[in-house]
Design an enzyme around this catalytic site. Structure first.
Site: not given
Ligand code: NAP
Length: 285
Positions: A53, A97, A120
């Protein structure tokens, strides 16, 4: 003859567009586009995801802020960090995460991330807006699938789409996106009866199950578009999807490979959501 949908190529093209938007943002506002990534603990797969990422951010000119917290961090410590990121105007997207260590209440931590920074696409407001077919930040993996279908020129209107899997991060938002694109959608799961018959009616079949080579040729209609979200290891430890690619491919009009299909699109859509969140921060409220 089937066409292989090349996720790497689509991903590279979309990253090029994102880099242009980031550049325009910087020139217009004289400031950076920022993504915060929070990793708690030592999970090795998560470390790889976070590294990728950050690499993705570098590629398109997004400034990444990485926070590595020790495994034994308390709920209060993680919440305090996330609350600080919510208040920080240099950060347009916050990604925690998953999975978090078991002693932490992940739901409570994720709930701290407001809709505008929820890159997200997991929060209730973004999911609600998706159901209402309103503009919102959409979960990255299913949104990546939609981008690939769109870029391949695959028309979904009136098509029978079958999604196998109903998770909150893949199956459900995938079904909603297909419905919003005017497909007729069936969602299957582990309790579905006659799975094979239902799948055989699909013009577009999306497999998001997490079982190696689960979708076999007898489940696939001739000429179907088959999208494989799965990421599994086969009996030899080799990365493979939910679709028995070798035996299914010749029945398809389009099919995604694993690796190199849906996978590369996921981080790209995270970058896409981050620049979108940054642009909206300047135009909304
Ligand atoms: P998940 O939360 O475990 O959900 C799996 C879904 O598959 C569930 O809805 C489950 O049904 C259904 N299922 C399991 N066994 C089944 C069966 N025998 N028949 C029919 N349905 C069955 O997994 P996920 O997070 O959605 O991920 C799915 C796959 O996508 C995994 O391989 C994951 O690694 C991969 N993935 C890839 C990416 C990427 O970037 N490429 C991103 C995310 C996930 P129930 O609800 O009834 O249990």
């Amino acid at each position: 003859m089937y066409k292989l949908i090349d996720g790497k190529a689509h991903s590279a093209a979309i990253r090029g567009e994102i880099a242009q938007r980031v550049n325009t943002y910087k020139q217009t506002y004289g400031s950076e586009v920022g993504l915060a990534v929070v990793l708690v603990g030592n999970d090795s797969a998560s470390q790889v995801y976070v590294r990728n990422k950050i690499k993705g951010c570098e590629e398109v000119g997004i400034k990444s802020f990485a926070y590595y917290l020790p495994e034994e961090s308390t709920q209060e410590q993680v919440e305090e960090l996330v609350e600080g990121l919510v208040e920080n105007d240099a950060i347009h997207g916050i990604l925690v995460q998953l999975p978090l260590p078991k002693h932490l209440n992940a739901e409570k931590i994720l709930k701290l991330i407001p809709e505008r920074k929820d890159v997200d696409g997991f929060c209730e407001e973004n999911i609600g807006n998706l159901c209402m077919n309103r503009k919102c930040l959409v979960a990255c993996t299913p949104n990546g699938v939609m981008k690939m279908l769109e870029r391949e020129g695959i028309d979904l209107k009136g098509k029978n789409a079958v999604v196998i899997g109903r998770s909150n991060i893949v199956g459900k938002p995938m079904a909603m996106l297909l419905l919003n694109a005017d497909a007729t959608v069936t969602v299957c799961h582990s309790k579905t009866r006659n799975l094979k018959e239902i799948c055989s009616t699909a013009d577009v079949l999306v497999a998001a199950i997490g079982r190696a080579k689960f979708v076999t040729a007898d489940m696939v209609k001739d000429g179907a578009v088959v999208i494989d979200v799965g990421m599994n290891r086969d009996e030899n430890g080799k990365l493979c999807g939910d679709v028995d690619f070798e035996n299914v491919k010749d029945k398809c009009s389009y099919i995604t490979p694993v690796p190199g299909g849906v996978g590369p699109m996921t981080i790209t859509m995270l970058l896409y959501n981050t620049i979108t969140a940054a642009e909206r921060s300047r135009t909304v409220g």
